[in-house]
Design a protein around this motif. Sequence first.
Motif, PDB file in Angstrom:
ATOM      1  N   ILE A 246       0.540   9.483  -2.758  1.00 19.37           N
ATOM      2  CA  ILE A 246       1.768   9.691  -1.980  1.00 19.37           C
ATOM      3  C   ILE A 246       1.433  10.018  -0.532  1.00 19.37           C
ATOM      4  O   ILE A 246       2.086   9.531   0.405  1.00 19.37           O
ATOM      5  N   ASP A 247       0.411  10.828  -0.322  1.00 18.36           N
ATOM      6  CA  ASP A 247       0.020  11.153   1.052  1.00 18.36           C
ATOM      7  C   ASP A 247      -0.471   9.915   1.791  1.00 18.36           C
ATOM      8  O   ASP A 247      -0.156   9.717   2.973  1.00 18.36           O
ATOM      9  N   ALA A 248      -1.239   9.063   1.115  1.00 22.97           N
ATOM     10  CA  ALA A 248      -1.745   7.840   1.760  1.00 22.97           C
ATOM     11  C   ALA A 248      -0.610   6.916   2.171  1.00 22.97           C
ATOM     12  O   ALA A 248      -0.698   6.231   3.204  1.00 22.97           O
ATOM     13  N   LEU A 249       0.463   6.877   1.380  1.00 17.02           N
ATOM     14  CA  LEU A 249       1.603   6.016   1.709  1.00 17.02           C
ATOM     15  C   LEU A 249       2.526   6.656   2.739  1.00 17.02           C
ATOM     16  O   LEU A 249       3.206   5.953   3.500  1.00 17.02           O
ATOM     17  N   SER A 253      -3.709   6.390   6.874  1.00 14.42           N
ATOM     18  CA  SER A 253      -4.885   6.508   7.736  1.00 14.42           C
ATOM     19  C   SER A 253      -5.578   5.156   7.712  1.00 14.42           C
ATOM     20  O   SER A 253      -4.943   4.115   7.586  1.00 14.42           O
ATOM     21  N   ASP A 254      -6.889   5.120   7.824  1.00 14.09           N
ATOM     22  CA  ASP A 254      -7.595   3.842   7.813  1.00 14.09           C
ATOM     23  C   ASP A 254      -7.381   3.133   6.477  1.00 14.09           C
ATOM     24  O   ASP A 254      -6.972   1.987   6.430  1.00 14.09           O
ATOM     25  N   TYR A 255      -7.679   3.817   5.403  1.00 10.42           N
ATOM     26  CA  TYR A 255      -7.442   3.268   4.073  1.00 10.42           C
ATOM     27  C   TYR A 255      -7.663   4.385   3.056  1.00 10.42           C
ATOM     28  O   TYR A 255      -8.239   5.425   3.355  1.00 10.42           O
ATOM     29  N   TYR A 256      -7.181   4.136   1.840  1.00 14.61           N
ATOM     30  CA  TYR A 256      -7.362   5.075   0.733  1.00 14.61           C
ATOM     31  C   TYR A 256      -7.955   4.312  -0.437  1.00 14.61           C
ATOM     32  O   TYR A 256      -7.470   3.233  -0.797  1.00 14.61           O
ATOM     33  N   VAL A 257      -8.984   4.861  -1.039  1.00 12.62           N
ATOM     34  CA  VAL A 257      -9.646   4.226  -2.166  1.00 12.62           C
ATOM     35  C   VAL A 257      -9.423   5.087  -3.410  1.00 12.62           C
ATOM     36  O   VAL A 257      -9.713   6.284  -3.400  1.00 12.62           O
ATOM     37  N   GLY A 258      -8.890   4.483  -4.460  1.00 15.36           N
ATOM     38  CA  GLY A 258      -8.642   5.237  -5.681  1.00 15.36           C
ATOM     39  C   GLY A 258      -8.207   4.326  -6.811  1.00 15.36           C
ATOM     40  O   GLY A 258      -8.660   3.185  -6.912  1.00 15.36           O
ATOM     41  N   HIS A 259      -7.302   4.830  -7.639  1.00 14.47           N
ATOM     42  CA  HIS A 259      -6.790   4.077  -8.786  1.00 14.47           C
ATOM     43  C   HIS A 259      -5.291   4.318  -8.896  1.00 14.47           C
ATOM     44  O   HIS A 259      -4.823   5.431  -8.633  1.00 14.47           O
ATOM     45  N   VAL A 260      -4.546   3.293  -9.278  1.00 17.87           N
ATOM     46  CA  VAL A 260      -3.119   3.446  -9.542  1.00 17.87           C
ATOM     47  C   VAL A 260      -2.740   2.634 -10.775  1.00 17.87           C
ATOM     48  O   VAL A 260      -3.440   1.691 -11.160  1.00 17.87           O
ATOM     49  N   ALA A 261      -1.633   3.004 -11.367  1.00 14.92           N
ATOM     50  CA  ALA A 261      -1.083   2.254 -12.489  1.00 14.92           C
ATOM     51  C   ALA A 261      -0.167   1.152 -11.964  1.00 14.92           C
ATOM     52  O   ALA A 261       0.556   1.342 -10.989  1.00 14.92           O
ATOM     53  N   ALA A 262      -0.242   0.002 -12.610  1.00 14.21           N
ATOM     54  CA  ALA A 262       0.707  -1.100 -12.408  1.00 14.21           C
ATOM     55  C   ALA A 262       0.977  -1.457 -10.953  1.00 14.21           C
ATOM     56  O   ALA A 262       2.122  -1.531 -10.529  1.00 14.21           O
ATOM     57  N   PRO A 263      -0.064  -1.710 -10.149  1.00 14.15           N
ATOM     58  CA  PRO A 263       0.186  -2.098  -8.757  1.00 14.15           C
ATOM     59  C   PRO A 263       0.924  -3.431  -8.676  1.00 14.15           C
ATOM     60  O   PRO A 263       0.536  -4.406  -9.309  1.00 14.15           O
ATOM     61  N   GLU A 264       2.028  -3.428  -7.933  1.00 13.46           N
ATOM     62  CA  GLU A 264       2.855  -4.620  -7.729  1.00 13.46           C
ATOM     63  C   GLU A 264       3.220  -5.296  -9.049  1.00 13.46           C
ATOM     64  O   GLU A 264       3.249  -6.516  -9.161  1.00 13.46           O
ATOM     65  N   ILE A 274      -5.633   1.206  -0.753  1.00 13.12           N
ATOM     66  CA  ILE A 274      -4.324   1.249  -0.112  1.00 13.12           C
ATOM     67  C   ILE A 274      -4.529   1.264   1.385  1.00 13.12           C
ATOM     68  O   ILE A 274      -5.197   2.149   1.927  1.00 13.12           O
ATOM     69  N   THR A 275      -3.967   0.260   2.056  1.00 16.96           N
ATOM     70  CA  THR A 275      -4.038   0.167   3.510  1.00 16.96           C
ATOM     71  C   THR A 275      -2.613   0.064   4.031  1.00 16.96           C
ATOM     72  O   THR A 275      -1.920  -0.921   3.771  1.00 16.96           O
ATOM     73  N   GLY A 276      -2.153   1.098   4.736  1.00 18.46           N
ATOM     74  CA  GLY A 276      -0.771   1.106   5.175  1.00 18.46           C
ATOM     75  C   GLY A 276       0.150   1.129   3.973  1.00 18.46           C
ATOM     76  O   GLY A 276       0.128   2.044   3.158  1.00 18.46           O
ATOM     77  N   ARG A 277       0.957   0.061   3.822  1.00 13.82           N
ATOM     78  CA  ARG A 277       1.856  -0.053   2.671  1.00 13.82           C
ATOM     79  C   ARG A 277       1.413  -1.137   1.698  1.00 13.82           C
ATOM     80  O   ARG A 277       2.200  -1.550   0.850  1.00 13.82           O
ATOM     81  N   SER A 278       0.198  -1.606   1.814  1.00 13.75           N
ATOM     82  CA  SER A 278      -0.280  -2.648   0.912  1.00 13.75           C
ATOM     83  C   SER A 278      -1.312  -2.074  -0.058  1.00 13.75           C
ATOM     84  O   SER A 278      -2.089  -1.178   0.299  1.00 13.75           O
ATOM     85  N   VAL A 279      -1.279  -2.600  -1.285  1.00 17.16           N
ATOM     86  CA  VAL A 279      -2.212  -2.175  -2.328  1.00 17.16           C
ATOM     87  C   VAL A 279      -2.994  -3.396  -2.779  1.00 17.16           C
ATOM     88  O   VAL A 279      -2.407  -4.396  -3.200  1.00 17.16           O
ATOM     89  N   ALA A 280      -4.318  -3.335  -2.681  1.00 13.39           N
ATOM     90  CA  ALA A 280      -5.178  -4.449  -3.090  1.00 13.39           C
ATOM     91  C   ALA A 280      -6.148  -3.982  -4.164  1.00 13.39           C
ATOM     92  O   ALA A 280      -6.637  -2.836  -4.132  1.00 13.39           O
TER      93      ALA A 280
END
Length: 373
Positions: A246-249, A253-264, A274-280
């Motif tokens: 939530i803080d990264a979104l 900042s530059d980017y956030y590296v981690g794990h999420v459930a069900a991206p897109e 996570i870069t800005g509002r995009s999740v790759a």
Amino acid sequence: MNRPRHVVVLGTGAFAGTLTKAFAQRASGPTVVHVVSGDHDRARNLAALANAHAVLADRSVRFCPHRLDVAGGADLRPLLGRHQPQVLVVCSSEYSPGEMRGHPSAWTHLVGAAGFGVTVPLQAATALRAASAVEASPGTAVVNACFPDAVNPVLHGAGLPVLCGLGNVSTLVGLIRSELRVSDESRLKVLAHHAHLHSPPTADRDIRAWFDDQPLTAAHDILQRGRRRPRADLNEIGAVSGAAVIDALTHPSDYYVGHVAAPEGRPGGYPVVITGRSVALRLPPGLSERQAVDRNQRWSVLDGITVDRQGKAHFAPAALDVLRTHWPDCPATFGPQDIEELRTRQLILRERLLQLPAPTPEPRKTYDTPESL
């Protein structure tokens, strides 16, 4: 001074409470968090507690309570339109995993025998309403914490802007990081599903994990130890991990590296950037996106349900057999447009079954992947 960013948290249950307090201690910039609940006392108490956490952590975050019963039909659009939040976090549904830890009944037996997937209509109804409301705030990122591994594909199939989910895979990653004492999450890449919060039928159906891009063969044994911990503790690990997302979104900042459930809207959980509002996705060498998604889709059957790319849910045959003992005309498949009707029927079914004793326990069924998937 920078203008504050806004976040809306829908829900005041255990996950929402831990997430909110964790965010209070780590927010990277000025933030106003709107805590929304149909119970004003719960919203007010959580906001007050989170404000105390923020002050003690010297963070520029303010929490405001709002009484709004979205599950009961209240319109979230005016609140979103007024504040234009960076993130809407859905932590409210009409089913809590805590029900399985309460008094045994025919309802808890049904969910245990059919699989957690039986709860999708109760998990998805509020999320559908909330995600639909962001038409009033087009720049808002929707993050869903209610069974995202299955619900997010339903939302995505409905054309709703759900970015990712919280919990589940992050909980499992947290257990691994804790045992290996890994502070840098980027060294881990874990592919996992909500179903893996429970022990799988066999070790070869457990998660897949890589440490420094090498297979982590100890993952199954680590998780078997972790799964013996109280479920409330596991819930807390996932919620604390979610605060970083939530803080990264909210404050990119530059980017956030981690794990999420069900991206897109993909089924299951993945390692991401996570870069800005995009999740790759950030997959290990040799594993394609299609292979990762297909593996999570196969694991979905462990929960008794799969959701295809059009957002259509399919009960596993064995799960459907269990359901139809109490719900003879239960549909084998359903789409986003069916959620409201099924939610109403499930609430009636749950109320009836809660009054009935649990039958003699039977071994948990093992599901096979439907041929159509």
